[in-house]
Structures are given as structure tokens and as C-alpha cells.
Design an enzyme around this catalytic site. Structure first.
Site, PDB file in Angstrom:
ATOM      1  N   GLU B  29       4.092  16.305  20.645  1.00 10.42           N
ATOM      2  CA  GLU B  29       3.753  15.218  21.564  1.00 10.42           C
ATOM      3  C   GLU B  29       4.979  14.330  21.775  1.00 10.42           C
ATOM      4  OE1 GLU B  29       0.451  13.696  19.339  1.00 10.42           O
ATOM      5  OE2 GLU B  29      -0.675  15.529  19.736  1.00 10.42           O
ATOM      6  N   GLU B  70      -3.524  18.918  19.244  1.00 13.04           N
ATOM      7  CA  GLU B  70      -2.848  19.492  18.079  1.00 13.04           C
ATOM      8  C   GLU B  70      -3.318  20.896  17.738  1.00 13.04           C
ATOM      9  OE1 GLU B  70      -3.935  16.361  18.204  1.00 13.04           O
ATOM     10  OE2 GLU B  70      -2.262  15.052  17.640  1.00 13.04           O
ATOM     11  N   PHE B  93       1.698  12.412  13.127  1.00 12.47           N
ATOM     12  CA  PHE B  93       1.379  11.806  11.837  1.00 12.47           C
ATOM     13  C   PHE B  93       0.546  12.818  11.056  1.00 12.47           C
ATOM     14  CE2 PHE B  93       2.101   8.180  14.594  1.00 12.47           C
ATOM     15  CZ  PHE B  93       2.857   7.322  13.807  1.00 12.47           C
ATOM     16  N   ASP B  95      -1.729  12.462   9.178  1.00  9.11           N
ATOM     17  CA  ASP B  95      -3.153  12.110   9.249  1.00  9.11           C
ATOM     18  C   ASP B  95      -3.886  12.933  10.314  1.00  9.11           C
ATOM     19  OD1 ASP B  95      -2.875   9.056   7.876  1.00  9.11           O
ATOM     20  OD2 ASP B  95      -1.146   9.798   8.962  1.00  9.11           O
ATOM     21  N   PHE B  96      -3.136  13.429  11.296  1.00  7.57           N
ATOM     22  CA  PHE B  96      -3.759  14.188  12.381  1.00  7.57           C
ATOM     23  C   PHE B  96      -4.030  15.646  11.990  1.00  7.57           C
ATOM     24  CE2 PHE B  96      -1.181  11.315  15.533  1.00  7.57           C
ATOM     25  CZ  PHE B  96      -1.852  10.203  15.052  1.00  7.57           C
ATOM     26  N   HIS B 139      -2.883   6.322   9.798  1.00  4.78           N
ATOM     27  CA  HIS B 139      -1.489   6.588  10.154  1.00  4.78           C
ATOM     28  C   HIS B 139      -0.561   6.350   8.958  1.00  4.78           C
ATOM     29  CE1 HIS B 139      -3.062   6.255  14.257  1.00  4.78           C
ATOM     30  NE2 HIS B 139      -1.936   6.734  14.722  1.00  4.78           N
TER      31      HIS B 139
END
Lengths: 321, 334
Positions: B29, B70, B93, B95-96, B139
Site C-alpha cells: 500500500e 492485504e 503494520f 497488526d494487519f 497499530h
């Protein structure tokens, strides 16, 4: 396309091989000779064979948990497959993958997949490789009606269009995601979904080799010519349950018999080519005999093949570690 | 040799590998930043600018923006890797991971094994991790233990700009799937980094200092805190070994055990949550393999078992730091 006799024999042999392979796995599984889960492709043969007809080793496919037919249609070794399903050391994947993970990257077969919707993102990557390296290859993602609802599949529709990838998405709609009807689980329509992402879509009778063949030709030519992805919605039926052991109580009374009587792709093919006098019954019977022999050999060799040893347990996790 | 930031070191590593090998592609991204808009291309180079400058040099065939999608683009990187490219994909991140983990742990990690050794999947997933940005619960996580848990993945947690460059080049050349964890607070940290390409092998821990009393094993950003703590403790007459494992998979258990055999005391510093973490993993290892060498109970310096909080006061309380390490070492010495 005009088919010559060799072409027709080849198409029939492909479908017959898948059918016999699956019928035989069904028997051997019922006899307790095959461990684990198996999901059979019988009834759907015309889809795999009609699509993979146009593919060569430059081209990649990603399959589903119901992957045996795609493997055979893509030219994967039948004996190696059977040994793998038996969990043998010299199976295609050394007995480490089994039915749900059969793959042969050398043939462009990127794996059956135990995760519903696992394949489409991978196929976008394979298509990117083909596009970047200018191999002329295309990539085909097979999903079922169940997998058509996964986010991975819908995200891949978007990415393949954004990146203009040489992809063909094939939704093999056998009417059931496990036990749940596609009439209930799929909102909207597959073709409207394609339209929503700005790509062409076509609905095809998946029992008719010739219909699948022709539709696939258009989609694959489009991808090969650099005109981007498209979708095929292939309607077909499976003869067996979601997995072996499934009593299929969710299917209507007489449904399976009706499908076997009226929508058997092999019978339809035979009727068509004999009525048109393109082939005679003897020629097709000879293929039946030849394939039956191959499957017998595959099973007997698998039965006597050695299993992996404990020494194999920890190999092939990494290239180097 | 010039001073370079952690960000520059990673960027340089990728650029040098892209020059060396045309099969290295970069996507994620905003990795170009600005694709399709009316403004300038390469406006961002990733959300924190790590890939900036790659697009002008290598062009749109090799440096690609992706939709925020993603599962599709990480999965595409996996599929591209399995078919002959060496993609460096950015999971912005870590976290994703929740929206694409399947493609990493069920696909990339398992291809080689499931396919009987017949697959090679040389993907690098770059991802930002860690607290300190006041970025709150979604995040700021570390999560590298979750990837370390998965056979088939390699996991890299570089602790400085020098380390980051050498480990990134190794990651790109490596034939296995690699998760590359970049601590977002460290991007502007600077140190001397050689201009020429070099590699740092995986699975070889780095001893940043050697001492007699306590072994401190620290991961990623925590290595810097451990060295600060060791400086303070040195003044008190407590001498510490500080060990940076560099990679959590493969993992240099041998060096950890050797150091513990020498010092007899162990403090582990891990920014990840404590349950099923690298801290608990190392504790288990040492308890099993070097119990008799221990002169004191093992100490773990980790955050509590909570999500990462937002308020600066809370996040400061949450994160490990040099003071907490000093306190843990003193406890081990008591």
C-alpha cells in the site's frame, strides 16, 4: 474449433481418467484403505478438462480441496497422485500433502488447497510473474460456489483488474458449499459480481465439454492477449458428497440419480460424438479399457508402496535453516 | 562509511538487491504512493517512506502500489514467489496480519512441506511493529512470536540500521519465506552503515557486549534498551552480556545457552505480550537445557498481558525500558 479424432479421444480420456480415479478413490476410501479427508470431483470432469485443454506448462492453475480433477486435467502424473492420496513415500508430495495438497509446480499445478478461497490471491501472483517475465502464460483460479463468497476471491477480482493480470477466475458451482445450498449462500449473481469489478463473465453448462472448451478459449485468449481477467461461472453437479462419508441428506430425493442419468458429462460427450459419427463406441470403449487398466495399476502400486519413514518427518520444512 | 538511518539502511538494501536481481519486485500500500492520482508519483514511498525513491529508479513494472487489500496482494506475493519472482511485499503494520494471515501461514509457510520439498517460496514480507508512536492497540503490536510459532517461516527482528541492512539483503536472497519486522520508532535511528551490500546470516546471535554476571537476551528495539541498562549496571559493578538473537526463526539457542552457562543469570527483554512469547520461549529453553547453571530465577521484562494502550502515560507504563531492565537485573543479582 474443429476437433480431430485424436483431440476427441484426448478429451474423453481426460474426463474418463478423472471419473475412474474418483470412483476408485471412493471405493478404496470406503474400504478403509485411504486415510484422512477426500473430496471427489466426479461429475465435474468437463470443467477441468475443457479449461485445461488450452493450457500448457507456462500456465498455472490453483485448485481447491476438490482438486484431483484439476490435477489430472493439467497433466499431473496419475500414479504419483494416487500414491500421494495413499500417503506413500514416493507419492507426488512424499506423503506429506495428501489429497488436499496435491501439487506439481513443474506442471503449473500450484496445489489443491485446504483453505476455501486460498487459491485466487496466489493465482494473481502467478499471473504477475507471467506478465513481468513476459512468458505469455496465463493463470487460472478455480473456486467453488462456496469459495466465491470468500473475501480472498473478491479481493483477487479487484487486484487482478487493477493490475490487469492474465487471470481466469473459474467458479465451479456444484450447488452446494459443503451442505449449504448456493441458492441460499450466494447473494446476487456470479456474473453481476464480475460486472461489478469491470470484467467479462460468462455462464457455462459444466456438463458439456464443448461449451466449456469454447468459453474457456475466449477467456484464455483474452488473458493471453493482455486484455485482463475474466470470470467463468460453470454450473455443474458433483456425484458424491462434500467429503467421503457425507450421507448427503441435504440433497433432494432422487437428485443424484437424476444427475447421473441426465447430466453425466461422459455420457453427454459419448452421445454427441457418436451421433455426429466423429467417433464410434469401440474407440471410446477402448479408452475406457485403457483408463481402467491405468487406475488398477495406480491403486495396486499405491497399495504396495512404502510409507514415509520417521526420518522424513522433519525434512522439507525449509530450503535451509 | 556514512551514517544512515534505519529507514535508509532498509531502502538501500532493497535498492541494491533490485539492481542485482531483476526478479526482485516491491509492492504494498502506497509503496509508490500516489499511483493513479493527479499529483506526483512516489509521493510517499510507503506510509513511513521506506520505499521512497525506488519507483523513480525501477519504474512501475517493479515497484507497485496495491489496493488496501492485504489478502490479495500478500497472497499474490506468495504466488509470485512460488513461480519465480522474489517479491518484497509490505504489510504496512503487522497488526494487519489479521486480514491476510492465511496467505502467510497456511500457504507460504507450508508449500515446501506439503508439496514434498518441491516448492521454493522466496517472499519477504516487510512489516512495521512495536509501540511508542501513541498508535494504540491496532497499530502498535509486536506479534513476531505468532510468526515464530509457524514452521516454514523465518522471522527477522533487526535491532539497528547496520543490522537492518545486512539482514534485509540476506532476507531477499533467502529462498524461504521471511517475515521482516521493522520497529517504527527506530526509522530515524542512525549509525555507520557500509555503502556496499553485505549480508548477516540468520540464526547467528550478536553479542553486543560481554559480561560475567548476567545474560540479557533482547529483541529488536529492546537491544538498545538492554545496552543502556548494561551501561548503568556497569557503574554499579554488575557486568552484563547482551545478546541480540537477530532472528527468532531460525533461533540461535546454542549461543544463549553458552552465555547462560557462563553467567548463571538470565534476563529476557521482549516487547511482545508475555504469554507464548520469545521471553517465555527462552525461559523454557534455559529451564530445560541449562537449569543447573542458573544461580537465580529467570526474569522476564515484557509488557503486561494487555492490548497496547493509547494515552502516553499508559503506553509508557506498558513498554519495557532501560529502567525496567536495570530493576530486573538487580533482582536477578539479589
Amino acid at each position: 474449433m474443429q476437433f480431430n479424432r485424436d483431440d476427441l479421444i484426448k478429451a474423453y480420456r481426460g474426463m474418463r481418467t478423472i471419473r475412474d480415479f474418483e470412483e476408485r478413490v471412493h471405493e478404496e476410501f470406503s474400504a478403509g484403505k485411504i486415510p484422512g479427508f477426500v473430496h471427489l470431483y466426479a461429475g465435474e470432469e468437463a470443467s477441468a478438462v475443457g479449461i485445461c485443454w488450452h493450457l500448457d506448462n507456462r500456465d498455472k492453475i490453483a485448485s481447491t480441496h476438490r482438486g484431483h480433477g484439476h490435477c489430472i486435467a493439467k497433466g499431473v502424473d496419475v500414479k504419483g497422485m494416487m500414491k500421494e492420496i495413499y500417503g506413500r513415500r514416493d507419492g507426488l508430495c512424499g506423503g506429506k500433502g495428501g489429497s488436499m495438497h496435491i501439487a506439481d509446480l513443474s506442471k503449473g499445478m500450484m496445489g489443491a488447497n485446504g483453505i476455501v478461497g486460498g487459491g485466487p490471491p496466489l493465482i494473481c501472483g502467478a499471473a504477475m510473474t507471467a506478465k513481468y517475465k513476459k512468458t505469455g502464460g496465463v493463470a487460472v483460479a478455480f473456486v467453488g460456489d462456496g469459495g466465491s463468497n470468500q473475501g480472498t476471491t473478491l479481493e483477487s477480482y479487484n487486484l487482478a483488474n487493477v493490475w490487469k493480470l492474465p487471470v481466469i477466475f473459474v467458479v465451479e458451482d456444484n450447488g452446494y458449499a459443503e451442505a449449504t445450498s448456493a441458492k441460499w449462500s450466494v447473494a446476487g449473481s456470479q456474473l453481476d459480481r464480475a460486472k461489478g469489478f469491470g470484467m467479462p463473465g460468462v455462464e457455462v453448462d459444466g456438463h458439456d465439454f464443448f461449451a466449456v472448451h469454447d468459453a474457456a478459449q475466449e477467456a484464455i485468449d483474452r488473458a493471453r492477449n493482455g486484455d485482463g481477467p475474466s470470470l467463468m461461472h460453470v454450473r455443474l453437479n458433483r456425484f458424491f458428497g462434500h467429503f467421503e462419508g457425507d450421507a448427503m441428506t441435504y440433497r433432494g430425493e432422487g437428485e443424484i440419480q437424476r444427475v447421473r442419468d441426465e447430466q453425466d458429462s461422459l455420457k453427454i460427450f459419448r452421445t454427441r460424438v457418436t451421433e455426429m459419427a466423429l467417433l464410434d463406441h469401440e474407440q471410446l470403449d477402448a479408452v475406457d479399457t485403457e483408463v481402467a487398466h491405468l487406475i488398477d495399476e495406480a491403486v495396486s502400486e499405491s497399495e504396495s508402496a512404502p510409507p514415509p519413514t520417521e526420518a522424513d518427518l522433519q525434512t522439507d520444512v525449509y530450503v535451509a535453516y | 562509511m556514512a551514517k544512515k538511518s534505519y529507514r535508509q539502511a532498509i531502502n538501500e538494501a532493497i535498492a541494491q538487491e533490485m539492481r542485482r536481481d531483476e526478479n526482485v519486485l516491491v509492492w504494498g500500500e502506497d509503496n509508490v504512493g500516489g499511483a493513479g492520482g493527479d499529483g506526483e508519483q512516489d509521493a510517499w514511498g510507503g506510509v513511513l517512506g521506506v520505499t521512497k525513491g525506488l519507483y523513480p529508479e525501477f519504474g512501475s513494472e517493479r515497484v507497485l502500489d496495491t489496493p488496501i487489500s492485504e489478502s490479495a496482494f500478500i497472497g499474490a506475493a506468495v504466488g509470485a514467489a512460488a513461480t519465480g519472482l522474489r517479491p518484497v511485499a509490505e504489510l504496512m503494520f503487522v497488526d494487519f496480519m489479521g486480514v491476510c494471515f492465511d496467505q502467510i501461514f497456511n500457504q507460504a509457510a507450508k508449500f515446501r512441506y506439503m508439496f514434498g520439498g518441491n516448492a521454493v517460496t522466496p517472499i519477504v514480507v516487510r512489516t512495521m511493529y512495536g509501540g511508542g508512536f501513541r498508535a494504540a492497540s491496532q497499530h502498535s503490536q509486536c506479534l513476531y512470536p505468532m510468526f515464530t510459532h509457524v514452521p516454514g517461516l523465518k522471522v527477522v527482528v533487526p535491532s539497528s540500521p547496520y543490522e537492518a541492512k545486512g539482514l534485509m539483503i540476506q532476507a531477499i536472497r533467502d529462498d524461504d519465506p521471511v517475515m521482516f519486522f521493522e520497529h517504527k520508532v527506530m526509522y530515524d535511528d542512525e549509525e555507520e552503515v557500509p555503502d556496499d551490500p553485505y549480508t548477516i546470516p540468520f540464526g547467528e546471535a550478536n553479542l553486543t557486549r560481554e559480561g560475567d554476571d548476567v545474560t540479557i537476551v533482547a529483541f529488536g528495539r529492546m537491544v538498545g534498551f538492554a545496552n543502556q541498562a548494561a551501561d548503568t549496571l556497569d557503574k554499579e559493578g554488575i557486568s552484563c552480556t547482551v545478546l541480540d538473537p537477530r532472528t527468532t526463526s531460525p533461533f540461535d539457542t546454542e549461543t544463549i545457552l553458552e552465555c547462560v552457562e557462563e553467567t548463571g543469570r538470565l534476563v529476557i527483554v521482549d516487547e511482545a505480550n508475555p504469554r507464548c512469547s520469545m521471553a517465555s520461549d527462552v525461559s523454557g529453553l534455559v529451564a530445560q537445557e541449562a537449569f543447573k547453571a542458573l544461580k537465580a530465577p529467570i526474569r522476564m521484562v515484557t509488557p503486561p498481558h494487555t492490548p497496547v494502550p493509547f494515552a502516553p502515560e499508559l503506553e509508557d507504563a506498558y513498554l519495557p525500558n532501560a529502567d525496567k531492565i536495570v530493576a530486573a537485573v538487580r533482582t536477578a543479582m539479589a
